[in-house]
Design a protein around this motif. Structure first.
Motif, PDB file in Angstrom:
ATOM      1  N   ARG A  34      -1.108  -6.240  -4.790  1.00 52.92           N
ATOM      2  CA  ARG A  34      -2.293  -6.204  -3.967  1.00 52.92           C
ATOM      3  C   ARG A  34      -1.938  -6.325  -2.271  1.00 52.92           C
ATOM      4  O   ARG A  34      -2.126  -5.305  -1.487  1.00 52.92           O
ATOM      5  CB  ARG A  34      -3.138  -7.388  -4.011  1.00 52.92           C
ATOM      6  CG  ARG A  34      -4.463  -7.458  -3.307  1.00 52.92           C
ATOM      7  CD  ARG A  34      -5.414  -8.588  -3.493  1.00 52.92           C
ATOM      8  NE  ARG A  34      -4.777  -9.908  -3.204  1.00 52.92           N
ATOM      9  CZ  ARG A  34      -4.385 -10.813  -4.148  1.00 52.92           C
ATOM     10  NH1 ARG A  34      -4.736 -10.676  -5.405  1.00 52.92           N
ATOM     11  NH2 ARG A  34      -3.798 -11.946  -3.801  1.00 52.92           N
ATOM     12  N   GLU A  35      -0.991  -7.240  -2.082  1.00 49.26           N
ATOM     13  CA  GLU A  35      -0.489  -7.468  -0.613  1.00 49.26           C
ATOM     14  C   GLU A  35       0.253  -6.340  -0.076  1.00 49.26           C
ATOM     15  O   GLU A  35      -0.071  -5.757   0.888  1.00 49.26           O
ATOM     16  CB  GLU A  35       0.254  -8.921  -0.374  1.00 49.26           C
ATOM     17  CG  GLU A  35      -0.859  -9.913  -0.836  1.00 49.26           C
ATOM     18  CD  GLU A  35      -1.966 -10.241   0.162  1.00 49.26           C
ATOM     19  OE1 GLU A  35      -2.012  -9.721   1.398  1.00 49.26           O
ATOM     20  OE2 GLU A  35      -3.132 -10.563  -0.501  1.00 49.26           O
ATOM     21  N   ASN A  38      -1.896  -3.076   0.053  1.00 48.61           N
ATOM     22  CA  ASN A  38      -2.765  -3.110   1.420  1.00 48.61           C
ATOM     23  C   ASN A  38      -1.885  -2.913   2.529  1.00 48.61           C
ATOM     24  O   ASN A  38      -2.406  -1.758   3.436  1.00 48.61           O
ATOM     25  CB  ASN A  38      -3.390  -4.218   1.379  1.00 48.61           C
ATOM     26  CG  ASN A  38      -4.710  -4.489   0.479  1.00 48.61           C
ATOM     27  OD1 ASN A  38      -5.077  -3.541  -0.260  1.00 48.61           O
ATOM     28  ND2 ASN A  38      -4.885  -5.678   0.261  1.00 48.61           N
ATOM     29  N   GLU A  39      -0.865  -3.463   2.729  1.00 50.82           N
ATOM     30  CA  GLU A  39       0.007  -3.104   3.834  1.00 50.82           C
ATOM     31  C   GLU A  39       0.391  -1.473   4.015  1.00 50.82           C
ATOM     32  O   GLU A  39       0.682  -0.842   5.014  1.00 50.82           O
ATOM     33  CB  GLU A  39       1.223  -3.976   3.957  1.00 50.82           C
ATOM     34  CG  GLU A  39       1.972  -4.044   5.164  1.00 50.82           C
ATOM     35  CD  GLU A  39       3.120  -4.971   5.202  1.00 50.82           C
ATOM     36  OE1 GLU A  39       3.810  -5.096   6.343  1.00 50.82           O
ATOM     37  OE2 GLU A  39       2.992  -5.967   4.541  1.00 50.82           O
ATOM     38  N   ALA A  41      -0.848   1.108   2.271  1.00 47.58           N
ATOM     39  CA  ALA A  41      -2.305   1.915   2.813  1.00 47.58           C
ATOM     40  C   ALA A  41      -2.368   1.810   4.201  1.00 47.58           C
ATOM     41  O   ALA A  41      -2.805   2.849   4.862  1.00 47.58           O
ATOM     42  CB  ALA A  41      -3.203   1.366   2.101  1.00 47.58           C
ATOM     43  N   ASP A  42      -2.160   0.843   4.990  1.00 45.14           N
ATOM     44  CA  ASP A  42      -2.536   0.700   6.356  1.00 45.14           C
ATOM     45  C   ASP A  42      -1.517   1.382   7.202  1.00 45.14           C
ATOM     46  O   ASP A  42      -1.902   1.844   7.825  1.00 45.14           O
ATOM     47  CB  ASP A  42      -2.820  -1.034   6.737  1.00 45.14           C
ATOM     48  CG  ASP A  42      -3.960  -1.546   6.246  1.00 45.14           C
ATOM     49  OD1 ASP A  42      -4.855  -0.871   5.724  1.00 45.14           O
ATOM     50  OD2 ASP A  42      -3.923  -2.750   6.092  1.00 45.14           O
TER      51      ASP A  42
END
Length: 99
Positions: A34-35, A38-39, A41-42
Motif C-alpha cells: 500500500r505505502e 502510493n508513493e 503512483a505519486d
C-alpha cells in the motif's frame, strides 16, 4: 542418563532480529504494498531501506505484486548496500526517476 527434549526452540542471538510469524509477514507485505504503491503512483519511484537479505526479498516480492496489480512492470534496483529503489519501467517513467 539421556533425556528427550520437547518443544525446544533456538533462541535468537543477542541483538539480532527475530523472525516474523506468517501473519506478521503478511501484514508487513500488505503495508509495504500500500505505502510503496502510493508513493510510486505519486512520484514514479520509491526508495526503501533493506539491510538484510530477507528485507530485500520482501521488497522484490512487493514489486512483483505491484507489477501484477498494475499490469505494468515495477523495477527494483539496489541504490547502495542499505537501500532499494522501486520504479515503473518504461522510458517516460525512467526520466521521472532521475528527479
Amino acid at each position: 542418563m539421556i533425556r528427550d527434549l520437547y518443544n525446544v526452540q533456538l533462541r535468537p542471538t543477542e541483538g539480532g532480529p527475530t523472525p516474523l510469524t506468517d501473519e506478521e509477514e503478511q501484514r508487513v507485505r500488505a503495508v509495504l504494498f500500500r505505502e510503496l504503491g502510493n508513493e510510486i503512483a505519486d512520484r514514479g519511484w520509491a526508495r526503501f531501506p533493506a539491510y538484510t537479505p530477507e528485507e530485500r526479498r520482501r521488497l522484490v516480492d512487493v514489486a512483483h505484486r505491484l507489477s501484477v496489480h498494475w499490469e505494468r512492470q515495477v523495477v527494483v534496483e539496489a541504490e547502495d548496500q542499505c537501500a532499494l529503489r522501486l520504479y515503473l519501467a518504461g522510458p517516460e517513467a525512467r526520466s521521472m526517476t532521475q528527479a
